[in-house]
Design an enzyme around this catalytic site. Structure first.
Site, mmCIF file in Angstrom:
data_model
loop_
_atom_site.group_PDB
_atom_site.id
_atom_site.type_symbol
_atom_site.label_atom_id
_atom_site.label_comp_id
_atom_site.label_asym_id
_atom_site.label_seq_id
_atom_site.Cartn_x
_atom_site.Cartn_y
_atom_site.Cartn_z
ATOM 1 N N SER A 138 -97.528 -51.452 -27.992
ATOM 2 C CA SER A 138 -98.268 -50.674 -28.986
ATOM 3 C C SER A 138 -97.747 -50.988 -30.395
ATOM 4 O O SER A 138 -97.769 -52.146 -30.803
ATOM 5 C CB SER A 138 -98.139 -49.186 -28.621
ATOM 6 O OG SER A 138 -99.158 -48.432 -29.205
ATOM 7 N N ASP A 271 -107.471 -48.293 -21.491
ATOM 8 C CA ASP A 271 -106.558 -48.236 -22.645
ATOM 9 C C ASP A 271 -107.321 -47.795 -23.891
ATOM 10 O O ASP A 271 -108.465 -48.215 -24.085
ATOM 11 C CB ASP A 271 -106.013 -49.662 -22.855
ATOM 12 C CG ASP A 271 -104.730 -49.720 -23.644
ATOM 13 O OD1 ASP A 271 -104.456 -48.788 -24.421
ATOM 14 O OD2 ASP A 271 -104.009 -50.717 -23.485
ATOM 15 N N HIS A 298 -102.784 -46.908 -21.302
ATOM 16 C CA HIS A 298 -101.946 -47.450 -22.369
ATOM 17 C C HIS A 298 -100.516 -47.743 -21.922
ATOM 18 O O HIS A 298 -99.725 -48.293 -22.688
ATOM 19 C CB HIS A 298 -101.942 -46.448 -23.534
ATOM 20 C CG HIS A 298 -101.456 -46.997 -24.836
ATOM 21 N ND1 HIS A 298 -102.030 -48.089 -25.459
ATOM 22 C CD2 HIS A 298 -100.434 -46.608 -25.655
ATOM 23 C CE1 HIS A 298 -101.385 -48.330 -26.594
ATOM 24 N NE2 HIS A 298 -100.414 -47.455 -26.734
#
Ligand SMILES: *[C@@H]1O[C@H](CO)[C@@H](O)[C@H](O)[C@H]1NC(C)=O
Ligand SMILES: *[C@@H]1O[C@H](CO)[C@@H](O)[C@H](O)[C@H]1NC(C)=O
Length: 317
Positions: A138, A271, A298
């Site tokens: 991320s 996601d 995610h």
């Protein structure tokens, strides 16, 4: 007879040392603080280093794990310790949270991506790493991308050999756009809570968790390490609040062509980083591979842990 005894004793002794060698092959860890000099001030970066004692430091290529947020902590990335069976793994709390120095009074301008790149360079220097890999999740992937792009002209990317960008983005606005799109499917009160954001942290957390249960981590209940990082984020929100502002216009898309490091890009079918977000990576990185986790959102290292480790492990070999 005595010769037989001696042989038996020697045999037992060698069996014993074999057993000891096998035990010493278990992954062990050491942790500590790395002094981080930045613009005349000294901060502390907390790290934990996992490896087998038998790893040859001249041959092994450690993997540095960059957690997300900004403002989360290393805790939710603990599954990555699985990779330490085959290489050293270094996790650290990025400055501002976890066991690293907290700086709640710093102005917004302090929380630039430059700060986090400088911290990563300092970690690499501390361990005298000549060759290493990076796994960025991320926001950690944005940091990795920025680092790789900046070092593209310097002796083989400063030692970076392989990079994994999981559930990440090459431009902050694409991720925001993707989240906003998905948020529209939620009840009005959840939307309101998320949009209110840091102006009302308790409501923000409520809304964000609703969103995350669908597009962030689909396991129920959540793994304790994920909750630990959420708790840390909300206990020390300054990093996320301030860095979020300075990142508003961040992009690496125009520099992706310079990154010569073999890169593995991944996201999950559920996601909040939808396919259109990562498409520029696939179009512009010269040496890119792609994998999609069909049953993940995610956090595939929780949601499809074995597959995640096998795919990343093979890529880093
Ligand atoms: C997908 O993940 C969910 C939990 O997130 C789990 O209940 C389900 O069994 C998984 N399905 C498959 C096909 O692995
Ligand atoms: C981002 O870009 C917009 C539009 O150009 C500008 O108004 C804003 O100040 C920029 N934000 C930052 C943090 O640089």
């Amino acid at each position: 007879m005595s010769r037989f005894l001696l042989t038996a004793v020697a045999l037992l002794a060698s069996l014993f040392s074999l057993a000891q060698a096998a035990r010493s092959k278990e992954v062990s860890s050491r942790s500590g603080y790395i002094p981080f000099n930045y613009n005349g001030e000294v901060f502390q970066t907390w790290y934990i280093y996992y490896s087998k004692p038998v790893v040859n430091p001249l041959r092994a290529r450690p993997t540095i794990v960059l957690h997300g947020g900004p403002g989360f902590t290393h805790d939710y990335m603990n599954p990555l310790i699985d990779l330490a069976k085959n290489r050293p793994v270094i996790l650290y709390d990025q400055i501002g949270n976890g066991q690293s120095t907290h700086l709640p009074s710093k102005p917004t301008s302090f929380w630039s991506i430059d700060l986090f790149v400088a911290e990563l360079e300092n970690v690499i220097k501390f361990f005298s790493l000549k060759r290493y890999d990076i796994v960025g999740h991320s926001w950690g992937g944005m940091l990795a991308g920025e680092f790789a792009a900046r070092h593209s002209m310097v002796s083989r990317h400063f030692g970076l050999r392989r990079m994994v960008l999981t559930d990440s983005n090459p431009q902050r606005s694409l991720s925001i756009q993707s989240q906003a799109q998905l948020l529209k499917q939620f009840p009005a009160d959840v939307q309101q809570e998320v949009v209110t954001g840091w102006k009302d942290p308790a409501r923000y957390r409520q809304g964000l968790e609703q969103f995350f249960h669908v597009y962030g981590c689909r396991l129920s209940p959540w793994p304790a390490d994920l909750t630990t990082s959420f708790d840390a984020l909300f206990a020390e929100p300054s990093v996320s609040q301030q860095t979020g502002i300075t990142l508003a216009n961040w992009t690496v898309i125009d520099r992706l062509h310079k990154i010569k490091v073999p890169t593995l890009v991944m996201n999950g079918a559920h996601d909040f980083i939808q396919d259109f977000v990562i498409q520029p990576f696939l179009d512009k990185l010269p040496h890119v591979k792609y994998h999609k986790f069909e049953n993940s959102s995610h956090t595939p290292f929780f949601e499809e842990r074995e597959e995640f480790m096998s795919i990343v492990g093979r890529f880093l070999e």
